[in-house]
Motif scaffolding. Structure first.
Motif, PDB file in Angstrom:
ATOM      1  N   MET A   1       0.842  -1.194   0.000  1.00  0.00           N
ATOM      2  CA  MET A   1       0.000   0.000   0.000  1.00  0.00           C
ATOM      3  C   MET A   1       0.881   1.251   0.000  1.00  0.00           C
ATOM      4  O   MET A   1       1.958   1.253   0.585  1.00  0.00           O
ATOM      5  CB  MET A   1      -0.921  -0.012   1.220  1.00  0.00           C
ATOM      6  CG  MET A   1      -1.823  -1.225   1.290  1.00  0.00           C
ATOM      7  SD  MET A   1      -2.641  -1.421   2.895  1.00  0.00           S
ATOM      8  CE  MET A   1      -3.856  -0.128   2.798  1.00  0.00           C
ATOM      9  N   ILE A   2       0.386   2.302  -0.654  1.00  0.00           N
ATOM     10  CA  ILE A   2       1.213   3.499  -0.774  1.00  0.00           C
ATOM     11  C   ILE A   2       0.331   4.718  -1.027  1.00  0.00           C
ATOM     12  O   ILE A   2      -0.605   4.664  -1.822  1.00  0.00           O
ATOM     13  CB  ILE A   2       2.252   3.328  -1.919  1.00  0.00           C
ATOM     14  CG1 ILE A   2       3.214   4.510  -1.978  1.00  0.00           C
ATOM     15  CG2 ILE A   2       1.571   3.102  -3.254  1.00  0.00           C
ATOM     16  CD1 ILE A   2       4.386   4.271  -2.917  1.00  0.00           C
ATOM     17  N   GLU A   3       0.610   5.818  -0.339  1.00  0.00           N
ATOM     18  CA  GLU A   3      -0.113   7.074  -0.533  1.00  0.00           C
ATOM     19  C   GLU A   3       0.788   8.143  -1.148  1.00  0.00           C
ATOM     20  O   GLU A   3       0.346   8.927  -1.989  1.00  0.00           O
ATOM     21  CB  GLU A   3      -0.648   7.589   0.804  1.00  0.00           C
ATOM     22  CG  GLU A   3      -1.699   6.688   1.438  1.00  0.00           C
ATOM     23  CD  GLU A   3      -2.181   7.228   2.762  1.00  0.00           C
ATOM     24  OE1 GLU A   3      -3.327   7.721   2.805  1.00  0.00           O
ATOM     25  OE2 GLU A   3      -1.413   7.169   3.753  1.00  0.00           O
ATOM     26  N   LEU A   4       2.033   8.206  -0.707  1.00  0.00           N
ATOM     27  CA  LEU A   4       2.988   9.181  -1.233  1.00  0.00           C
ATOM     28  C   LEU A   4       3.925   8.512  -2.229  1.00  0.00           C
ATOM     29  O   LEU A   4       4.396   7.395  -1.996  1.00  0.00           O
ATOM     30  CB  LEU A   4       3.817   9.783  -0.095  1.00  0.00           C
ATOM     31  CG  LEU A   4       3.063  10.592   0.957  1.00  0.00           C
ATOM     32  CD1 LEU A   4       4.031  11.044   2.058  1.00  0.00           C
ATOM     33  CD2 LEU A   4       2.357  11.785   0.330  1.00  0.00           C
ATOM     34  N   HIS A   5       4.192   9.189  -3.319  1.00  0.00           N
ATOM     35  CA  HIS A   5       5.129   8.655  -4.313  1.00  0.00           C
ATOM     36  C   HIS A   5       6.509   8.493  -3.673  1.00  0.00           C
ATOM     37  O   HIS A   5       6.957   9.376  -2.923  1.00  0.00           O
ATOM     38  CB  HIS A   5       5.208   9.607  -5.507  1.00  0.00           C
ATOM     39  CG  HIS A   5       5.865   9.004  -6.704  1.00  0.00           C
ATOM     40  ND1 HIS A   5       7.223   8.761  -6.774  1.00  0.00           N
ATOM     41  CD2 HIS A   5       5.338   8.578  -7.887  1.00  0.00           C
ATOM     42  CE1 HIS A   5       7.522   8.224  -7.943  1.00  0.00           C
ATOM     43  NE2 HIS A   5       6.399   8.100  -8.640  1.00  0.00           N
ATOM     44  N   PRO A   6       7.207   7.388  -3.934  1.00  0.00           N
ATOM     45  CA  PRO A   6       8.531   7.173  -3.331  1.00  0.00           C
ATOM     46  C   PRO A   6       9.511   8.310  -3.582  1.00  0.00           C
ATOM     47  O   PRO A   6      10.393   8.566  -2.749  1.00  0.00           O
ATOM     48  CB  PRO A   6       9.004   5.871  -3.999  1.00  0.00           C
ATOM     49  CG  PRO A   6       7.747   5.153  -4.356  1.00  0.00           C
ATOM     50  CD  PRO A   6       6.770   6.220  -4.725  1.00  0.00           C
ATOM     51  N   ASP A   7       9.380   9.008  -4.719  1.00  0.00           N
ATOM     52  CA  ASP A   7      10.306  10.105  -5.013  1.00  0.00           C
ATOM     53  C   ASP A   7      10.198  11.231  -3.986  1.00  0.00           C
ATOM     54  O   ASP A   7      11.172  11.955  -3.741  1.00  0.00           O
ATOM     55  CB  ASP A   7      10.043  10.670  -6.412  1.00  0.00           C
ATOM     56  CG  ASP A   7      10.555   9.757  -7.514  1.00  0.00           C
ATOM     57  OD1 ASP A   7      11.292   8.799  -7.194  1.00  0.00           O
ATOM     58  OD2 ASP A   7      10.207   9.990  -8.691  1.00  0.00           O
ATOM     59  N   ILE A   8       9.031  11.398  -3.379  1.00  0.00           N
ATOM     60  CA  ILE A   8       8.868  12.432  -2.353  1.00  0.00           C
ATOM     61  C   ILE A   8       9.703  12.085  -1.135  1.00  0.00           C
ATOM     62  O   ILE A   8      10.352  12.951  -0.533  1.00  0.00           O
ATOM     63  CB  ILE A   8       7.382  12.584  -1.977  1.00  0.00           C
ATOM     64  CG1 ILE A   8       6.591  13.112  -3.175  1.00  0.00           C
ATOM     65  CG2 ILE A   8       7.211  13.502  -0.771  1.00  0.00           C
ATOM     66  CD1 ILE A   8       5.096  13.187  -2.942  1.00  0.00           C
TER      67      ILE A   8
END
Length: 446
Positions: free
Chosen positions: A321-328
């Motif tokens: 699960m993920i809400e924020l893009h990993p690049d952030i």
């Protein structure tokens, strides 16, 4: 010993009765517990990480997961058992709708009235005045599993004394949303600017993030933008805020306060989402999403980096699960370049988490960004540094000037997957307040 029993309705009533001072007290107690979790030992405190077993997740049918979360404090032992639904991905072909409604404030002298209508809209939504809910642009979703099935946890919290005697049994749904928001607003409370807030989601987590934000910093907040794909969930939340008398004092605390809603089905969704995210001082992510809620470029570009923000991601709790893009997250921990031609908000070089071990194992953003333990710092450790800084300032020194500047105005990313310790700590305080104020039922001689 008497056993206090609190159904969800009683927990909700009690939590809605909390004042600013009550919330500060509960938050300080939670901060201290998290501090002891990060820095304590078995010899000094029952809150230490050694005494907090890893939770167990058991998958079930229909996208359900049951979590078993044992934990302890210096005075209590307990376990929360909660079943949650994982939301499916949004339907990007939602029809275009706008919500036109006028909701009068409930008061002792005026009766409540609600009028609303749905109409097709393709224009940019105007601003919403604090006195009414009108022309909110939003996508009206078709019926999907995610929009019809709640992602709020269903379960219970059992509390025992340090010697093993049960003394409380609480419904877990409202409590879980509250304690998560209580932890997420620890750093929020100290931010210099909270003028504009963006909230992703419209369930219990979103409700409690909004309510605690208003309780803690109400006069300083002017805009709250809710981003959600389910029309019905967003409508229910806005109706709650504008017609429930328990929100009246929070709405009236600032005449400039307004709300807006935008959904994925709106024709200009991408443009407006970028605008909302770029202008935000605070972003609360409260959804069990499996894909990023907005493009990383909105914040990682040169324009996006000019402003300091507090980003809190609490809705995703498993590695997929993920809400924020990993690049952030990668940008948050990247070394600062000493020579650049653009003004950027200060970074801390780390991502703040509730638990280093839990987030390394379960946080999708942390895992997909490839972060190392050295790039994470527990919020309990920051509490310790903050205390040391305050003592130094009291003694006439400068304290941790750079740390204070970052936490108050820089780019701060907070990632939480939830700790059983939070449930036990907040649950203890809720039971104490319930007994003092006459909430719940008591079973004598249990």
């Amino acid at each position: 010993m008497p056993l206090t029993v609190l159904p969800d309705s009683e927990v909700r009533s009690l939590l809605f009765s909390l004042t600013h001072e009550d919330v500060i007290s509960l938050q300080e107690n939670l901060s201290e517990a998290l501090h002891q979790y990060s820095t304590g030992t078995q010899e000094t405190t029952g809150c230490c990480s050694t005494n907090q077993p890893q939770r167990i997740a058991i998958p079930a049918d229909n996208n359900l997961t049951t979590l078993f979360m044992p934990a302890s404090t210096s005075t209590s032992r307990g376990i929360k058992i909660a079943t949650l639904a994982t939301a499916s991905e949004p339907n990007r072909h939602d029809s275009l709708q706008s919500l036109d409604s006028t909701l009068s404030t409930a008061s002792t002298s005026n009766s409540q009235s609600t009028s609303s209508s749905l109409s097709t809209s393709t224009s940019t939504p105007p601003a919403t005045p604090a006195s009414q809910l009108s022309n909110l642009s939003i996508g009206h979703s078709t019926s999907t599993a995610a929009s019809s099935q709640s992602t709020s946890p269903i379960g219970s919290l059992t509390l025992l004394t340090s010697t093993g005697t049960p003394y409380a049994f609480l419904a877990a749904s409202e409590l879980t949303a509250f304690r998560t928001a209580l932890a997420a607003t620890i750093m929020f409370r100290r931010r210099t600017s909270v003028h504009t807030i963006v909230v992703f989601g419209a369930g219990q987590q979103a409700l409690w993030h909004i309510r605690l934000a208003l309780l803690l910093r109400g006069p300083d907040i002017h805009h709250i933008h809710i981003v959600n794909r389910s029309f019905e969930r967003a409508r229910q939340l806005m109706t709650e805020i504008y017609t429930n008398h328990a929100w009246a004092h929070l709405r009236k605390a600032n005449e400039k306060l307004d709300f807006s809603i935008i959904g994925a089905g709106y024709g200009e969704y991408n443009r407006i989402l970028k605008e909302r995210v770029r202008k935000a001082d605070v972003i609360f992510c409260c959804t069990p999403s499996t894909t990023p809620l907005f493009p990383a470029e909105h914040l990682t570009s040169t324009e996006g980096r000019k402003k300091g923000r507090y980003l809190s991601a609490v809705g995703s709790y498993r590695h997929q699960m993920i809400e924020l893009h990993p690049d952030i997250l990668r940008q948050a921990v990247a070394p600062e370049h000493k020579h650049h031609h653009h003004k950027h908000a200060q970074k801390g070089g780390v991502v703040v988490v509730d638990s280093l071990s839990a987030c390394m194992k379960e946080a999708g953003e942390v895992k997909q960004a490839g972060l190392t333990p050295e790039q994470l710092v527990e919020i309990g450790e920051l509490v310790m540094v903050k205390k040391a800084s305050q003592m130094e300032i009291a003694a006439g020194g400068e304290g941790e000037v750079g740390l204070k500047k970052w936490l108050m105005g820089g780019n701060v990313v907070y990632k939480s997957v939830g700790l059983g310790l939070m449930d036990i700590c907040v649950g203890e305080d809720v039971v104490t307040l319930a007994r003092e104020r006459g909430y719940g039922k008591t079973v004598e001689g249990f």
